[in-house]
Design a protein around this motif. Structure first.
Motif, mmCIF file in Angstrom:
data_model
loop_
_atom_site.group_PDB
_atom_site.id
_atom_site.type_symbol
_atom_site.label_atom_id
_atom_site.label_comp_id
_atom_site.label_asym_id
_atom_site.label_seq_id
_atom_site.Cartn_x
_atom_site.Cartn_y
_atom_site.Cartn_z
ATOM 1 N N ASN A 8 -7.645 -15.726 -5.586
ATOM 2 C CA ASN A 8 -6.169 -15.475 -4.701
ATOM 3 C C ASN A 8 -7.492 -15.081 -3.225
ATOM 4 O OD1 ASN A 8 -4.540 -15.723 -6.374
ATOM 5 N ND2 ASN A 8 -5.736 -13.388 -7.355
ATOM 6 N N ALA A 9 -6.056 -15.830 -2.479
ATOM 7 C CA ALA A 9 -7.693 -16.035 -0.924
ATOM 8 C C ALA A 9 -6.575 -15.278 -0.472
ATOM 9 C CB ALA A 9 -7.676 -17.397 -1.083
ATOM 10 N N SER A 10 -7.056 -14.370 0.751
ATOM 11 C CA SER A 10 -5.590 -14.067 1.941
ATOM 12 C C SER A 10 -5.972 -14.473 3.012
ATOM 13 C CB SER A 10 -4.666 -12.665 1.897
ATOM 14 O OG SER A 10 -4.744 -12.223 2.494
ATOM 15 N N ILE A 23 -2.348 -27.918 2.745
ATOM 16 C CA ILE A 23 -2.376 -26.201 2.313
ATOM 17 C C ILE A 23 -2.021 -26.021 0.496
ATOM 18 C CG2 ILE A 23 -2.014 -23.659 2.694
ATOM 19 C CD1 ILE A 23 -1.410 -23.939 4.978
ATOM 20 N N ALA A 24 -3.278 -25.997 0.099
ATOM 21 C CA ALA A 24 -3.253 -26.169 -1.610
ATOM 22 C C ALA A 24 -3.749 -25.505 -2.374
ATOM 23 C CB ALA A 24 -3.387 -27.839 -1.491
ATOM 24 N N PRO A 25 -3.035 -23.936 -2.842
ATOM 25 C CA PRO A 25 -3.625 -23.674 -3.742
ATOM 26 C C PRO A 25 -3.920 -24.387 -4.672
ATOM 27 C CG PRO A 25 -1.176 -22.838 -3.295
ATOM 28 C CD PRO A 25 -1.798 -23.849 -2.482
ATOM 29 N N ASN A 26 -4.397 -24.214 -5.941
ATOM 30 C CA ASN A 26 -4.750 -24.958 -6.795
ATOM 31 C C ASN A 26 -4.419 -23.929 -7.741
ATOM 32 O OD1 ASN A 26 -6.360 -27.351 -6.117
ATOM 33 N ND2 ASN A 26 -7.910 -26.208 -5.715
ATOM 34 N N SER A 27 -3.827 -24.470 -9.114
ATOM 35 C CA SER A 27 -3.608 -23.780 -10.809
ATOM 36 C C SER A 27 -3.761 -22.886 -11.133
ATOM 37 C CB SER A 27 -3.706 -24.773 -11.844
ATOM 38 O OG SER A 27 -2.844 -24.320 -12.914
ATOM 39 N N GLY A 28 -2.922 -21.565 -10.509
ATOM 40 C CA GLY A 28 -3.404 -19.784 -11.085
ATOM 41 C C GLY A 28 -3.960 -19.386 -10.154
ATOM 42 N N SER A 29 -3.705 -19.530 -8.554
ATOM 43 C CA SER A 29 -4.730 -19.265 -7.761
ATOM 44 C C SER A 29 -2.477 -18.651 -6.679
ATOM 45 C CB SER A 29 -5.243 -19.554 -6.796
ATOM 46 O OG SER A 29 -4.861 -21.208 -5.908
ATOM 47 N N THR A 30 -3.289 -17.591 -6.210
ATOM 48 C CA THR A 30 -2.278 -17.892 -4.502
ATOM 49 C C THR A 30 -3.051 -17.404 -3.712
ATOM 50 O OG1 THR A 30 -0.619 -16.585 -6.634
ATOM 51 C CG2 THR A 30 -1.047 -15.751 -4.186
ATOM 52 N N LEU A 31 -2.122 -18.718 -2.758
ATOM 53 C CA LEU A 31 -2.959 -18.062 -1.253
ATOM 54 C C LEU A 31 -2.080 -17.652 -0.412
ATOM 55 C CD1 LEU A 31 -4.748 -19.404 1.140
ATOM 56 C CD2 LEU A 31 -3.749 -21.300 0.944
ATOM 57 N N LEU A 51 1.777 -20.239 -2.975
ATOM 58 C CA LEU A 51 1.920 -20.357 -1.356
ATOM 59 C C LEU A 51 2.788 -19.050 -0.849
ATOM 60 C CD1 LEU A 51 0.124 -20.890 1.049
ATOM 61 C CD2 LEU A 51 1.701 -22.566 1.771
ATOM 62 N N ASN A 52 1.735 -18.251 -0.340
ATOM 63 C CA ASN A 52 3.396 -17.331 0.322
ATOM 64 C C ASN A 52 3.310 -16.874 2.068
ATOM 65 O OD1 ASN A 52 3.624 -15.845 -2.326
ATOM 66 N ND2 ASN A 52 1.815 -14.545 -2.397
#
Length: 176
Positions: A8-10, A23-31, A51-52
């Motif tokens: 998770n990143a913001s 922009i590519a959040p990987n599996s199980g992650s939230t960007l 991706l939010n």
């Protein structure tokens, strides 16, 4: 350039594209991008995560285009403006009040779009094509100089709309 995340990143501040970007959040992650996103270049999303996009996109300088990948999910919390096409190829959720606006292109969704939190607006200069059987809109207004096609798995409230071509509307419930 590219932004990827493995957890998770913001990013809270404004982002300006200096070239076409991914922009590519990987599996199980939230960007989550909470700030504005501007620049006269294209944005492609990918990855298997979520991706939010919570800040206005193209509000100051319209993006050239927006294309989401076929995996993962995209949550849009603010309006999106592009010159060219906006293509949504993964599950997409739109917050209440979101306006998707392509000033010289079309809006296309090949995967389910959920917009049940409130009214949204779809503005595609040359067309609007949201025909996935899993779409679910509370209320939607459509503006286009071309044709518009909407499918909703439930009832739909078609708000004040201006359509230059033909309208194809399919809903499993009432159309109001």
């Amino acid at each position: 350039g590219a932004i990827t995340s493995n957890g998770n990143a913001s990013l809270a501040g404004p982002v300006t594209l200096a070239g076409d970007a991914v922009i590519a959040p990987n599996s199980g992650s939230t960007l989550t991008l909470s700030g504005t996103l501007n620049g006269a270049f294209g944005l492609t999303t990918g990855g298997n995560g979520t991706l939010n996009l919570n800040g206005a996109i193209g509000g100051v300088t319209q993006l050239a285009f927006l294309t989401t990948g076929t995996s993962g999910a995209t949550d849009i919390g603010a309006s999106v403006r592009t010159v060219g096409d906006q293509t949504f190829n993964n599950a997409t959720t739109l917050a209440a009040g979101v306006v998707l606006d392509s000033t010289a292109g079309k809006l296309v969704a090949t995967a389910p779009v959920t917009a049940t939190a409130g009214a949204v607006s779809l503005k595609g200069a040359t067309g609007v094509d949201f025909q996935h059987a899993g779409n679910d809109f509370a209320s939607v207004a459509v503006t286009t100089g071309g044709n518009a096609s909407l499918v909703d798995q439930n009832a739909i409230d078609l708000g004040a709309s201006t359509i230059g071509g033909s309208l194809a509307l399919t809903a499993s419930g009432n159309v109001t």
